[in-house]
Design an enzyme around this catalytic site. Structure first.
Site, short mmCIF file in Angstrom:
data_model
loop_
_atom_site.label_atom_id
_atom_site.label_comp_id
_atom_site.label_asym_id
_atom_site.label_seq_id
_atom_site.Cartn_x
_atom_site.Cartn_y
_atom_site.Cartn_z
N ARG A 121 -12.30 52.02 41.02
CA ARG A 121 -11.15 52.46 41.79
C ARG A 121 -9.91 51.76 41.22
O ARG A 121 -9.97 50.60 40.80
CB ARG A 121 -11.32 52.08 43.26
CG ARG A 121 -10.18 52.59 44.14
CD ARG A 121 -10.29 52.07 45.56
NE ARG A 121 -9.18 52.55 46.38
CZ ARG A 121 -8.86 52.09 47.58
NH1 ARG A 121 -9.58 51.10 48.12
NH2 ARG A 121 -7.84 52.58 48.25
N HIS A 122 -8.80 52.46 41.23
CA HIS A 122 -7.55 51.90 40.71
C HIS A 122 -7.18 50.59 41.42
O HIS A 122 -7.65 50.29 42.51
CB HIS A 122 -6.40 52.90 40.89
CG HIS A 122 -6.14 53.26 42.33
ND1 HIS A 122 -5.44 52.44 43.19
CD2 HIS A 122 -6.49 54.34 43.06
CE1 HIS A 122 -5.36 53.00 44.37
NE2 HIS A 122 -6.00 54.17 44.33
N GLY A 123 -6.29 49.83 40.80
CA GLY A 123 -5.77 48.62 41.41
C GLY A 123 -4.91 48.92 42.63
O GLY A 123 -4.58 50.07 42.93
N GLU A 124 -4.51 47.87 43.30
CA GLU A 124 -3.78 48.00 44.57
C GLU A 124 -2.37 48.57 44.38
O GLU A 124 -1.69 48.30 43.39
CB GLU A 124 -3.68 46.62 45.21
CG GLU A 124 -3.03 46.60 46.60
CD GLU A 124 -2.92 45.18 47.13
OE1 GLU A 124 -3.89 44.70 47.73
OE2 GLU A 124 -1.85 44.55 46.93
N GLU B 172 -7.69 61.86 43.48
CA GLU B 172 -8.01 61.60 44.88
C GLU B 172 -8.06 62.92 45.64
O GLU B 172 -7.56 63.95 45.18
CB GLU B 172 -6.94 60.67 45.46
CG GLU B 172 -7.11 60.30 46.94
CD GLU B 172 -8.40 59.60 47.25
OE1 GLU B 172 -9.45 60.28 47.27
OE2 GLU B 172 -8.37 58.37 47.48
N ARG C 26 -1.49 55.48 39.35
CA ARG C 26 -2.19 54.26 39.76
C ARG C 26 -3.55 54.13 39.07
O ARG C 26 -3.98 53.03 38.74
CB ARG C 26 -2.33 54.22 41.29
CG ARG C 26 -3.00 55.43 41.92
CD ARG C 26 -2.75 55.42 43.43
NE ARG C 26 -3.45 56.46 44.18
CZ ARG C 26 -2.99 57.70 44.36
NH1 ARG C 26 -1.84 58.06 43.81
NH2 ARG C 26 -3.69 58.56 45.10
#
Length: 215
Positions: free
Chosen positions: A11-14, A85, A61
């Site tokens: 999953r992508h970073g914050e 997403e 992202r």
């Protein structure tokens, strides 16, 4: 005999919107400082892994996270819209609290994980999302029999991958983590689809070097 494709799913970073519990969906929100650090960390964690190719959602992202992995591994990076997403339609840009307050009937169906519920304004249902992800991963993994690949995507995508690998229903309560920049490992074969190997490895995110960005 079909050789398995090894998959590392990330999953992508914050982002700032993750922190604000604001729905991103297909909106293009960049990583925040923590997310950029997480991307570098996951890249370093995978630097010595044999990676044949990286496939990433084309949303910024995820793409920025994938670029860090590509830089560390030297593997070719490919954009893949099928890894985006879930589209949340009119939910996009709103916080969880706003959705609960402004459209309570829709919020209830969303919270109960109604597999056929799609938010107004072109949103996807969970059933539609699962079909898209299953098809996309099948097509990508089939190209890399006997190799290891990296998929960089989103929380909703990670959730579907876990469910596909463990044969869990879309409405089953989630008991697993969808941590930003965690390393998740799966196997794919043409005969059996996805199988779970390891999930939510965050050891690389517990590194003391994180203090450098807050000093």
């Amino acid at each position: 005999m079909n050789q398995a494709t090894r998959i590392i799913a990330i999953r992508h970073g914050e982002t700032a919107w993750n922190v604000d519990t604001r729905i991103q969906g297909h909106l293009d929100i960049p990583l925040n400082d923590t997310g950029l650090w997480q991307a570098r960390q996951v890249g370093q964690a995978l630097a010595d892994e044999p990676v044949a190719a990286i496939y990433s959602s084309d949303l910024l992202r995820a793409w920025a996270t994938a670029q860090a992995v590509a830089q560390a591994t030297g593997a070719p990076l490919n954009p893949e819209r099928g890894l985006r997403e879930r589209s949340f339609g009119s939910f996009q840009g709103r916080t969880f609290e706003q959705i609960e307050r402004e459209v309570p009937e829709q919020a209830l169906r969303w919270r109960k994980r109604d597999p056929d519920f799609a938010p107004d304004g072109g949103g996807e249902s969970l059933t539609m999302l699962r079909e898209r992800i299953a098809c996309t991963v099948h097509q990508i993994a089939a190209r890399h029999s006997g190799q290891q690949i990296v998929l960089v995507a989103h929380g909703g995508v990670m959730d579907v991958l876990y469910r596909l690998a463990t044969h869990l229903d879309l409405q089953a309560p989630r008991t697993w983590q969808l941590t930003n920049a965690a390393i998740n490992r799966l196997l794919w074969t043409g005969d059996h689809g996805l199988a779970l190997v390891g999930w939510a490895d965050t050891q690389h995110l517990e590194d003391s070097s994180r203090d450098e960005i807050h000093s």
